[in-house]
Design a protein around this motif. Structure first.
Motif, PDB file in Angstrom:
ATOM      1  N   UNK A  83       0.855  -1.368  -0.089  1.00 21.62           N
ATOM      2  CA  UNK A  83       0.112  -0.050  -0.104  1.00 21.62           C
ATOM      3  C   UNK A  83       0.868   1.325   0.112  1.00 21.62           C
ATOM      4  N   UNK A  84       0.430   2.176  -0.626  1.00 23.41           N
ATOM      5  CA  UNK A  84       1.384   3.404  -0.945  1.00 23.41           C
ATOM      6  C   UNK A  84       0.062   4.644  -0.417  1.00 23.41           C
ATOM      7  N   UNK A  85       0.529   5.363   0.721  1.00 27.16           N
ATOM      8  CA  UNK A  85      -0.264   6.251   0.813  1.00 27.16           C
ATOM      9  C   UNK A  85      -0.284   7.657   0.366  1.00 27.16           C
ATOM     10  N   UNK A  86      -0.971   8.373   0.445  1.00 27.43           N
ATOM     11  CA  UNK A  86      -0.926   9.880   0.071  1.00 27.43           C
ATOM     12  C   UNK A  86      -0.388  10.217  -1.272  1.00 27.43           C
ATOM     13  N   UNK A  87      -1.220   9.593  -2.264  1.00 24.79           N
ATOM     14  CA  UNK A  87      -0.757   9.843  -3.765  1.00 24.79           C
ATOM     15  C   UNK A  87      -1.214  10.879  -4.254  1.00 24.79           C
ATOM     16  N   UNK A  88      -0.514  11.710  -4.909  1.00 23.03           N
ATOM     17  CA  UNK A  88      -1.148  13.196  -5.575  1.00 23.03           C
ATOM     18  C   UNK A  88      -1.229  13.098  -6.721  1.00 23.03           C
ATOM     19  N   UNK A  89      -2.467  13.055  -7.419  1.00 22.73           N
ATOM     20  CA  UNK A  89      -2.704  12.705  -9.113  1.00 22.73           C
ATOM     21  C   UNK A  89      -3.004  13.967  -9.666  1.00 22.73           C
ATOM     22  N   UNK A 132     -12.320   9.129  -8.777  1.00 19.69           N
ATOM     23  CA  UNK A 132     -11.655   8.130 -10.124  1.00 19.69           C
ATOM     24  C   UNK A 132     -11.342   9.118 -11.013  1.00 19.69           C
ATOM     25  N   UNK A 133     -10.203   8.792 -11.622  1.00 17.32           N
ATOM     26  CA  UNK A 133      -9.226  10.027 -12.301  1.00 17.32           C
ATOM     27  C   UNK A 133      -8.803   9.271 -13.676  1.00 17.32           C
ATOM     28  N   UNK A 134      -8.730  10.070 -14.900  1.00 15.78           N
ATOM     29  CA  UNK A 134      -7.783   9.557 -15.910  1.00 15.78           C
ATOM     30  C   UNK A 134      -6.519  10.391 -15.671  1.00 15.78           C
ATOM     31  N   UNK A 135      -5.542   9.681 -14.998  1.00 16.74           N
ATOM     32  CA  UNK A 135      -4.396  10.560 -14.512  1.00 16.74           C
ATOM     33  C   UNK A 135      -3.139  10.489 -15.422  1.00 16.74           C
ATOM     34  N   UNK A 136      -2.806  11.878 -15.604  1.00 15.40           N
ATOM     35  CA  UNK A 136      -1.443  12.102 -16.584  1.00 15.40           C
ATOM     36  C   UNK A 136      -0.264  12.465 -15.787  1.00 15.40           C
ATOM     37  N   UNK A 140       3.057  15.729  -9.244  1.00 14.71           N
ATOM     38  CA  UNK A 140       3.376  16.915  -9.927  1.00 14.71           C
ATOM     39  C   UNK A 140       4.189  16.680 -11.129  1.00 14.71           C
ATOM     40  N   UNK A 141       4.685  15.890 -11.321  1.00  9.46           N
ATOM     41  CA  UNK A 141       5.172  15.357 -12.702  1.00  9.46           C
ATOM     42  C   UNK A 141       4.454  14.499 -13.600  1.00  9.46           C
ATOM     43  N   UNK A 142       4.572  14.498 -15.126  1.00  9.74           N
ATOM     44  CA  UNK A 142       3.941  13.550 -15.663  1.00  9.74           C
ATOM     45  C   UNK A 142       4.335  12.190 -15.388  1.00  9.74           C
ATOM     46  N   UNK A 143       3.512  11.090 -15.639  1.00 10.93           N
ATOM     47  CA  UNK A 143       3.840   9.915 -15.265  1.00 10.93           C
ATOM     48  C   UNK A 143       4.799   9.281 -16.213  1.00 10.93           C
ATOM     49  N   UNK A 144       5.632   8.325 -15.775  1.00 16.00           N
ATOM     50  CA  UNK A 144       6.746   7.722 -16.465  1.00 16.00           C
ATOM     51  C   UNK A 144       6.022   6.514 -17.342  1.00 16.00           C
ATOM     52  N   UNK A 145       6.655   5.939 -18.540  1.00 16.18           N
ATOM     53  CA  UNK A 145       6.183   5.150 -19.114  1.00 16.18           C
ATOM     54  C   UNK A 145       5.879   3.840 -18.409  1.00 16.18           C
ATOM     55  N   UNK A 146       6.928   3.474 -17.451  1.00 14.30           N
ATOM     56  CA  UNK A 146       6.504   2.427 -16.662  1.00 14.30           C
ATOM     57  C   UNK A 146       5.266   2.424 -15.763  1.00 14.30           C
ATOM     58  N   UNK A 148       2.564   3.893 -16.662  1.00 15.41           N
ATOM     59  CA  UNK A 148       1.466   3.969 -17.406  1.00 15.41           C
ATOM     60  C   UNK A 148       0.956   5.242 -18.294  1.00 15.41           C
ATOM     61  N   UNK A 149       2.106   5.930 -18.594  1.00 12.72           N
ATOM     62  CA  UNK A 149       2.286   7.124 -19.487  1.00 12.72           C
ATOM     63  C   UNK A 149       1.838   6.866 -20.681  1.00 12.72           C
ATOM     64  N   UNK A 150       1.119   7.612 -21.330  1.00 11.60           N
ATOM     65  CA  UNK A 150       0.731   9.015 -20.952  1.00 11.60           C
ATOM     66  C   UNK A 150      -0.438   9.090 -20.131  1.00 11.60           C
ATOM     67  N   UNK A 151      -1.178   8.014 -19.945  1.00 14.78           N
ATOM     68  CA  UNK A 151      -2.543   8.285 -19.105  1.00 14.78           C
ATOM     69  C   UNK A 151      -2.750   6.893 -18.479  1.00 14.78           C
ATOM     70  N   UNK A 152      -3.144   6.821 -17.134  1.00 16.81           N
ATOM     71  CA  UNK A 152      -3.798   5.686 -16.697  1.00 16.81           C
ATOM     72  C   UNK A 152      -4.970   5.984 -15.750  1.00 16.81           C
ATOM     73  N   UNK A 153      -5.775   5.088 -15.625  1.00 17.31           N
ATOM     74  CA  UNK A 153      -7.069   4.992 -14.887  1.00 17.31           C
ATOM     75  C   UNK A 153      -6.551   4.760 -13.330  1.00 17.31           C
ATOM     76  N   UNK A 154      -7.165   5.360 -12.597  1.00 14.63           N
ATOM     77  CA  UNK A 154      -6.963   5.392 -11.191  1.00 14.63           C
ATOM     78  C   UNK A 154      -8.316   5.130 -10.339  1.00 14.63           C
ATOM     79  N   UNK A 155      -8.566   4.099  -9.699  1.00 17.24           N
ATOM     80  CA  UNK A 155      -9.961   3.780  -9.030  1.00 17.24           C
ATOM     81  C   UNK A 155      -9.343   3.436  -7.666  1.00 17.24           C
ATOM     82  N   UNK A 156      -9.147   4.287  -6.747  1.00 19.85           N
ATOM     83  CA  UNK A 156      -8.487   3.942  -5.397  1.00 19.85           C
ATOM     84  C   UNK A 156      -9.205   3.062  -4.423  1.00 19.85           C
ATOM     85  N   UNK A 157     -10.534   2.860  -4.447  1.00 18.52           N
ATOM     86  CA  UNK A 157     -11.006   1.886  -3.780  1.00 18.52           C
ATOM     87  C   UNK A 157     -10.818   0.488  -3.886  1.00 18.52           C
TER      88      UNK A 157
END
Length: 200
Positions: A83-89, A132-136, A140-146, A148-157
């Motif tokens: 588990x990784x806490x407090x992710x800012x998307x 829920x978010x389409x995160x880029x 504070x920085x663009x997602x890296x390719x590894x 999920x860049x350029x965009x990944x779906x985030x469904x935190x629950x």
């Protein structure tokens, strides 16, 4: 599955109400995937929504960036127990896309499609949530390719795999259909609080 960064440092659980059963807290963001990372060209990138919707749409990368954007902070829980806490998307809210495409009443499930041929399935109830978010961007920085860049779906629950990396589209359907990991033994829903890791 390829694991490129192991979460070998475990933090004490700061709040048992935030960490589901069987999970440990790590400051790392492990990289887990199966097979090659897709090479996504933004010039030809398209995100398409089809199926049981009133207004099917396809966006280019430039068009998608003009949609309303928000920031979200949440915890993520991986089926592999970290588990990784407090992710800012940062990205486009899922509900903004739902507002545009207008799912029909008979749309009960969403198939998330990703570059490389990956899919995963979620119910419309699990998909249609404010967080829920389409995160880029992450931290504070663009997602890296590894990741999920350029965009990944985030469904935190739900467990983290239920939000597809390298997202390329959505398909709204009447009947549930398993995605890649679900076909290979993972749970159809993936609720971390009920430890729905694997198919029963």
């Amino acid at each position: 599955m390829i694991i490129r960064r192991s979460p070998n440092i475990r933090f004490p659980n700061p709040d048992p109400g935030r960490v589901p059963p069987g999970q440990f807290v790590t400051p790392h963001w492990p990289v887990l995937h199966f097979g090659a990372i897709p090479d996504v060209d933004l010039a030809s990138w398209r995100f398409s929504v089809r199926g049981e919707v009133e207004n099917p749409r396809t966006w280019t990368w430039e068009e998608f960036q003009t949609l309303p954007r928000v920031s979200r902070r949440n915890d993520v829980h991986c089926v592999t127990h970290w588990t990784r806490l407090d992710n800012d998307w940062e990205g486009v809210p899922v509900r903004e896309i739902l507002r545009i495409v207008r799912p029909r009443p008979e749309a009960r499930f969403v198939i998330e499609h990703a570059f490389g041929g990956w899919t995963t399935n979620v119910s419309i109830e699990d998909f249609d949530r404010d967080e829920n978010l389409f995160a880029t961007h992450h931290s504070g920085v663009p997602l890296t390719t590894e990741h999920g860049a350029p965009m990944r779906i985030v469904i935190p629950h739900l467990y983290f795999w239920k939000g597809a990396k390298w997202a390329s589209g959505l398909e709204f359907v009447r009947e549930d259909r398993p995605g890649f990991w679900e076909e290979n033994g993972y749970h159809a829903r993936g609720d971390p609080w009920r430890e729905q890791r694997y198919r029963e």
